[in-house]
Motif scaffolding. Structure first.
Motif, PDB file in Angstrom:
ATOM      1  N   ARG A 139       0.827  -1.204   0.000  1.00  0.00           N
ATOM      2  CA  ARG A 139       0.000   0.000   0.000  1.00  0.00           C
ATOM      3  C   ARG A 139       0.868   1.264   0.000  1.00  0.00           C
ATOM      4  N   ALA A 140       1.974   1.216   0.732  1.00  0.00           N
ATOM      5  CA  ALA A 140       2.864   2.378   0.779  1.00  0.00           C
ATOM      6  C   ALA A 140       3.427   2.690  -0.603  1.00  0.00           C
ATOM      7  N   VAL A 141       3.784   1.650  -1.342  1.00  0.00           N
ATOM      8  CA  VAL A 141       4.317   1.839  -2.696  1.00  0.00           C
ATOM      9  C   VAL A 141       3.231   2.377  -3.618  1.00  0.00           C
ATOM     10  N   SER A 142       2.039   1.794  -3.541  1.00  0.00           N
ATOM     11  CA  SER A 142       0.961   2.204  -4.442  1.00  0.00           C
ATOM     12  C   SER A 142       0.482   3.622  -4.148  1.00  0.00           C
ATOM     13  N   GLU A 143       0.527   4.038  -2.873  1.00  0.00           N
ATOM     14  CA  GLU A 143       0.057   5.369  -2.498  1.00  0.00           C
ATOM     15  C   GLU A 143       1.194   6.384  -2.404  1.00  0.00           C
ATOM     16  N   ARG A 144       2.438   5.907  -2.617  1.00  0.00           N
ATOM     17  CA  ARG A 144       3.619   6.767  -2.530  1.00  0.00           C
ATOM     18  C   ARG A 144       3.691   7.474  -1.185  1.00  0.00           C
ATOM     19  N   LYS A 145       3.530   6.664  -0.146  1.00  0.00           N
ATOM     20  CA  LYS A 145       3.603   7.159   1.229  1.00  0.00           C
ATOM     21  C   LYS A 145       4.652   6.367   1.990  1.00  0.00           C
ATOM     22  N   PRO A 164       5.640   3.952   4.942  1.00  0.00           N
ATOM     23  CA  PRO A 164       4.821   2.892   5.551  1.00  0.00           C
ATOM     24  C   PRO A 164       4.146   3.293   6.854  1.00  0.00           C
ATOM     25  N   TYR A 165       4.825   4.112   7.687  1.00  0.00           N
ATOM     26  CA  TYR A 165       4.227   4.446   8.982  1.00  0.00           C
ATOM     27  C   TYR A 165       3.005   5.344   8.842  1.00  0.00           C
ATOM     28  N   PHE A 166       2.827   5.979   7.656  1.00  0.00           N
ATOM     29  CA  PHE A 166       1.600   6.745   7.427  1.00  0.00           C
ATOM     30  C   PHE A 166       0.407   5.808   7.221  1.00  0.00           C
ATOM     31  N   ILE A 167       0.686   4.612   6.746  1.00  0.00           N
ATOM     32  CA  ILE A 167      -0.384   3.624   6.564  1.00  0.00           C
ATOM     33  C   ILE A 167      -0.789   3.049   7.923  1.00  0.00           C
ATOM     34  N   ALA A 168       0.213   2.561   8.664  1.00  0.00           N
ATOM     35  CA  ALA A 168      -0.027   1.996   9.998  1.00  0.00           C
ATOM     36  C   ALA A 168       1.314   1.842  10.694  1.00  0.00           C
ATOM     37  N   SER A 169       1.351   2.141  11.970  1.00  0.00           N
ATOM     38  CA  SER A 169       2.587   1.995  12.745  1.00  0.00           C
ATOM     39  C   SER A 169       2.827   0.532  13.091  1.00  0.00           C
ATOM     40  N   ASN A 170       4.051   0.229  13.475  1.00  0.00           N
ATOM     41  CA  ASN A 170       4.360  -1.133  13.936  1.00  0.00           C
ATOM     42  C   ASN A 170       3.501  -1.494  15.145  1.00  0.00           C
ATOM     43  N   LYS A 171       3.286  -0.520  16.026  1.00  0.00           N
ATOM     44  CA  LYS A 171       2.467  -0.766  17.214  1.00  0.00           C
ATOM     45  C   LYS A 171       1.052  -1.204  16.834  1.00  0.00           C
ATOM     46  N   LEU A 172       0.493  -0.517  15.847  1.00  0.00           N
ATOM     47  CA  LEU A 172      -0.858  -0.850  15.434  1.00  0.00           C
ATOM     48  C   LEU A 172      -0.906  -2.240  14.800  1.00  0.00           C
ATOM     49  N   LEU A 173       0.081  -2.577  13.982  1.00  0.00           N
ATOM     50  CA  LEU A 173       0.105  -3.904  13.369  1.00  0.00           C
ATOM     51  C   LEU A 173       0.265  -4.987  14.434  1.00  0.00           C
ATOM     52  N   ARG A 174       1.012  -4.696  15.495  1.00  0.00           N
ATOM     53  CA  ARG A 174       1.122  -5.646  16.610  1.00  0.00           C
ATOM     54  C   ARG A 174      -0.231  -5.846  17.287  1.00  0.00           C
TER      55      ARG A 174
END
Length: 337
Positions: free
Chosen positions: A122-128, A130-140
């Motif tokens: 998603r980060a590549v497709s949105e050119r963002k 990765p932490y703008f998509i979701a933080s490591n904490k949130l993925l945990r």
């Protein structure tokens, strides 16, 4: 030496006997001292010096970091409020922090890895980033609690309506197929999470926080010393062991706090034509100083035209230097008015 602060700490050992220690702060003829004392079984003790110098702020940074390490090892203070933080609120957000703690101890690594792979795409497709998509904490959190629908996803800290609307379908496509052995809501976490495990986790978080504060304090001190000695940014990179971009960011913060950074700015802008500096200044007057990219485009054009003018990072750096001057001038005008 006059002792101005002392606290006693205890830690249970494997034999159920208590390990005892003291942390103390003293002052003698303008010199601050900070130390740790371990008491031995035979009533002897072992002293460790943590700091000796004239800076109270540096002592406080070292005290907080060192104490967080000891508390993470299992020591507990007799007197609470040991970090001497202004308006410390011990229980603020504790329920949320317990969810983070539990998730770090009970993740589903397969789900976590799948979520990380999804975030990269998603980060590549949105050119963002990765932490703008979701933080490591949130993925945990997601990988630990495995929400199966939007209502459950929204119960996780860090997930609001916008994030659920943008990414909820993708996330649930990963988690809905995973079997879990717990329920929502997550109130059961607070009873299941061992209090000692939680406190140790809290102090580990503080250790990281205070380590960063100590590093930043020392970098700023070295930076200010380097500026006073007439060093340029390249030399400051070396003595501070800090990337150039962070040096410039720290320079802006020092200026906000009232430190004189003009000599360094003069050194860095001496190869920039005055007409070019005036054009940047005029762009700030027209466009404001909140964003750099519009100023860059106004002065140098867009795309290949901008790159043809020189290194893009160098251009941004010089614009930030001029912005420091511009803001200083604006503040001076407001104060006079």
């Amino acid at each position: 030496m006059q002792v101005v602060f002392m606290n006693r700490l205890v830690k249970g050992s494997r034999s159920d006997e208590e390990a005892v220690a003291q942390v103390w702060i003293g002052e003698e003829e303008g010199i601050w001292h900070l130390g740790w004392r371990d008491f031995q079984i035979n009533e002897e003790y072992l002293d460790s010096s943590w700091y000796e110098g004239v800076s109270w702020n540096e002592l406080l940074c070292i005290y907080r970091h060192g104490l967080a390490i000891k508390l993470g090892e299992g020591y507990r203070p007799i007197i609470e409020g040991v970090f001497h933080e202004e308006e410390e609120q011990r229980y603020r957000g504790q329920s949320v922090q317990k969810l983070y703690c539990y998730s770090e101890h009970h993740p589903d690594e397969n789900v976590y890895n799948e979520l990380c792979a999804w975030r990269r795409r998603r980060a590549v497709s949105e050119r963002k980033a990765p932490y703008f998509i979701a933080s490591n904490k949130l993925l945990r959190l997601i990988s630990s609690f495995i929400p199966h629908n939007v209502e459950e996803l929204l119960q996780l800290p860090g997930v609001g309506d916008n994030k659920a609307g943008d990414y909820g379908t993708d996330i649930l496509e990963i988690t809905a197929k995973v079997t879990r052995n717990h329920t929502f809501p997550l109130n059961w976490v607070y009873a299941e999470l061992n209090e000692e495990v939680y406190m140790t986790w809290v102090f580990k978080q503080k250790e990281q926080k205070y380590r960063l504060e100590l590093d930043q304090y020392r970098m700023r001190r070295t930076l200010m010393m380097g500026i006073s000695e007439g060093k340029n940014v390249e030399q400051l990179e070396q003595v501070c062991n800090t990337p150039r971009k962070e040096i410039i960011e720290a320079l802006e913060e020092l200026e906000k706090e009232g430190y004189d950074t003009e000599h360094l700015i003069q050194i860095e802008l001496q190869e920039m034509a005055i007409v070019e500096q005036n054009a940047v200044w005029s762009a700030f007057e027209e466009l404001g100083d909140n964003f750099l990219k519009p100023v860059l485009q106004k002065v140098y054009g867009e795309g290949k035209d901008t790159l043809a003018r020189g290194n893009i990072d160098q251009l941004y750096e010089r614009i930030r230097m001029i912005r420091i001057r511009f803001r200083r001038d604006q503040d001076s005008r407001r104060n006079v008015g």
